[in-house]
Design a protein around this motif. Sequence first.
Motif, mmCIF file in Angstrom:
data_model
loop_
_atom_site.group_PDB
_atom_site.id
_atom_site.type_symbol
_atom_site.label_atom_id
_atom_site.label_comp_id
_atom_site.label_asym_id
_atom_site.label_seq_id
_atom_site.Cartn_x
_atom_site.Cartn_y
_atom_site.Cartn_z
ATOM 1 N N SER A 1 0.843 -1.195 0.000
ATOM 2 C CA SER A 1 0.000 0.000 0.000
ATOM 3 C C SER A 1 0.880 1.248 0.000
ATOM 4 C CB SER A 1 -0.907 0.014 1.234
ATOM 5 O OG SER A 1 -0.133 0.156 2.413
ATOM 6 N N GLU A 2 0.247 2.382 -0.219
ATOM 7 C CA GLU A 2 0.989 3.644 -0.216
ATOM 8 C C GLU A 2 1.647 3.887 1.142
ATOM 9 O OE1 GLU A 2 0.231 8.403 -1.180
ATOM 10 O OE2 GLU A 2 -1.261 6.890 -1.745
ATOM 11 N N ARG A 3 1.004 3.432 2.192
ATOM 12 C CA ARG A 3 1.545 3.606 3.548
ATOM 13 C C ARG A 3 2.854 2.839 3.739
ATOM 14 N NH1 ARG A 3 0.680 0.272 7.689
ATOM 15 N NH2 ARG A 3 -0.992 -0.760 6.523
ATOM 16 N N GLU A 4 3.037 1.761 2.970
ATOM 17 C CA GLU A 4 4.233 0.921 3.121
ATOM 18 C C GLU A 4 5.375 1.313 2.186
ATOM 19 O OE1 GLU A 4 2.160 -3.309 4.381
ATOM 20 O OE2 GLU A 4 1.798 -2.472 2.365
ATOM 21 N N ILE A 5 5.180 2.342 1.380
ATOM 22 C CA ILE A 5 6.215 2.758 0.433
ATOM 23 C C ILE A 5 7.530 3.130 1.128
ATOM 24 C CG2 ILE A 5 6.853 4.507 -1.299
ATOM 25 C CD1 ILE A 5 4.908 2.298 -2.232
ATOM 26 N N PRO A 6 7.515 3.891 2.243
ATOM 27 C CA PRO A 6 8.801 4.203 2.904
ATOM 28 C C PRO A 6 9.586 2.960 3.314
ATOM 29 C CG PRO A 6 7.065 5.639 3.739
ATOM 30 C CD PRO A 6 6.387 4.592 2.899
ATOM 31 N N GLU A 7 8.873 1.882 3.638
ATOM 32 C CA GLU A 7 9.536 0.643 4.050
ATOM 33 C C GLU A 7 10.210 -0.048 2.873
ATOM 34 O OE1 GLU A 7 7.812 -2.572 6.858
ATOM 35 O OE2 GLU A 7 7.369 -3.297 4.816
ATOM 36 N N ARG B 1 13.121 -11.712 -14.549
ATOM 37 C CA ARG B 1 12.634 -11.602 -15.929
ATOM 38 C C ARG B 1 12.648 -12.951 -16.653
ATOM 39 N NH1 ARG B 1 12.259 -7.068 -18.615
ATOM 40 N NH2 ARG B 1 13.654 -6.025 -17.136
ATOM 41 N N VAL B 2 13.712 -13.743 -16.459
ATOM 42 C CA VAL B 2 13.885 -14.978 -17.231
ATOM 43 C C VAL B 2 13.550 -16.223 -16.427
ATOM 44 C CG1 VAL B 2 15.540 -16.399 -18.493
ATOM 45 C CG2 VAL B 2 15.635 -13.893 -18.682
ATOM 46 N N TYR B 3 14.075 -16.315 -15.218
ATOM 47 C CA TYR B 3 13.943 -17.547 -14.441
ATOM 48 C C TYR B 3 12.705 -17.511 -13.554
ATOM 49 C CZ TYR B 3 18.620 -18.220 -16.204
ATOM 50 O OH TYR B 3 19.687 -18.363 -17.054
ATOM 51 N N SER B 4 12.144 -18.715 -13.298
ATOM 52 C CA SER B 4 10.864 -18.797 -12.602
ATOM 53 C C SER B 4 10.982 -18.803 -11.082
ATOM 54 C CB SER B 4 10.110 -20.061 -13.049
ATOM 55 O OG SER B 4 10.879 -21.223 -12.751
ATOM 56 N N PHE B 5 12.186 -18.958 -10.536
ATOM 57 C CA PHE B 5 12.292 -19.005 -9.075
ATOM 58 C C PHE B 5 12.169 -17.604 -8.467
ATOM 59 C CE2 PHE B 5 16.723 -18.752 -10.586
ATOM 60 C CZ PHE B 5 17.226 -17.693 -9.840
ATOM 61 N N ARG B 6 11.621 -17.560 -7.238
ATOM 62 C CA ARG B 6 11.507 -16.306 -6.501
ATOM 63 C C ARG B 6 12.739 -16.110 -5.633
ATOM 64 N NH1 ARG B 6 6.200 -14.311 -5.701
ATOM 65 N NH2 ARG B 6 5.129 -14.452 -7.695
ATOM 66 N N VAL B 7 13.149 -14.884 -5.488
ATOM 67 C CA VAL B 7 14.269 -14.531 -4.618
ATOM 68 C C VAL B 7 13.694 -13.885 -3.369
ATOM 69 C CG1 VAL B 7 16.412 -13.229 -4.377
ATOM 70 C CG2 VAL B 7 15.762 -14.170 -6.613
ATOM 71 N N VAL B 8 13.832 -14.550 -2.235
ATOM 72 C CA VAL B 8 13.278 -14.046 -0.988
ATOM 73 C C VAL B 8 14.288 -13.122 -0.310
ATOM 74 C CG1 VAL B 8 12.281 -14.631 1.246
ATOM 75 C CG2 VAL B 8 11.933 -16.163 -0.713
ATOM 76 N N ILE B 9 13.957 -11.849 -0.254
ATOM 77 C CA ILE B 9 14.819 -10.858 0.392
ATOM 78 C C ILE B 9 14.583 -10.849 1.901
ATOM 79 C CG2 ILE B 9 15.270 -8.367 0.622
ATOM 80 C CD1 ILE B 9 16.479 -9.515 -1.873
ATOM 81 N N GLY B 10 13.340 -11.098 2.292
ATOM 82 C CA GLY B 10 12.982 -10.998 3.708
ATOM 83 C C GLY B 10 12.714 -9.554 4.072
ATOM 84 N N GLU B 11 13.226 -9.115 5.184
ATOM 85 C CA GLU B 11 13.078 -7.713 5.578
ATOM 86 C C GLU B 11 14.041 -6.838 4.778
ATOM 87 O OE1 GLU B 11 13.565 -7.363 9.779
ATOM 88 O OE2 GLU B 11 11.794 -8.567 10.242
ATOM 89 N N VAL B 12 13.677 -5.572 4.622
ATOM 90 C CA VAL B 12 14.509 -4.655 3.843
ATOM 91 C C VAL B 12 15.633 -4.143 4.740
ATOM 92 C CG1 VAL B 12 14.539 -2.562 2.431
ATOM 93 C CG2 VAL B 12 12.510 -4.018 2.469
ATOM 94 N N GLU B 13 16.657 -4.971 4.868
ATOM 95 C CA GLU B 13 17.833 -4.639 5.671
ATOM 96 C C GLU B 13 19.030 -5.405 5.127
ATOM 97 O OE1 GLU B 13 16.776 -5.846 9.608
ATOM 98 O OE2 GLU B 13 17.090 -7.985 9.193
#
Length: 239
Positions: A146-152, A186-198
């Motif tokens: 949401s717009e509220r979560e943009i700073p995060e 873009r090319v590969y189907s696996f997801r990359v899990v970042i977790g928290e933005v840190e």
Amino acid sequence: MKKRVLTYLKFSSLILLVIVLFAFTSKRNKQRKISEVLIEFIEEQDPYVNELMVNKLLIQNDGRVTNVGKEILVLNTVEQKLDSHKMIEHSDVYLTVSGELRARIKQRTPIARVNAVTPFYVDITGNTMPLSDSYSAHVPLVHNVSEREIPEVFPLLKKIQEDEFLKKHVVGVYLNVKGQYELELRVYSFRVVIGEVENLTGKIKNFKAFYQKALRDKSLDKYKKVSLQFSNQVVCTIK
């Protein structure tokens, strides 16, 4: 004595003539209409706002700017009107001696598009901006945010924008049900899990090392998920 008086009279007449000519020129210059409006977009940017839109913003007193006398046009007011547009970051408006009104426009730069009920962009400064009727930006899509979560999420979006490797490969950012951020490639189907933005620098460095090794091993198609959320580790899930 007569010679001195004559010199004084000539000098006084010359000064008077200069004053009259200056006043006449100034009056005519003020009465002169704006002859042309020239718009320049600085830097090479996609056309989120076009000349027609800028011209509409320059309209004064229910008429075109070219119908307005130069003494009526207040440049600061014109600049404020342009700068208030949600697609414009900065403008510089000035008049030339020949009566041209010139506007130099710098557009805002979107770095992500949020897939909300009313979609919007996030720009390079972390602020939101509306979609453009003129052009659709080729930027990553952000989901479940949401717009509220943009700073995060903004530090992650900015990292993607600034890193050539990520900019080339990442097409989507997701916030999953566990509150973890994931990247879609873009090319590969696996997801990359970042977790928290840190610790983004370390996580991206680890992912690049994994990617290069897996690319050499031709094993990138084997994975369902690649997790970077654990410190100094890359945890992979096989399909």
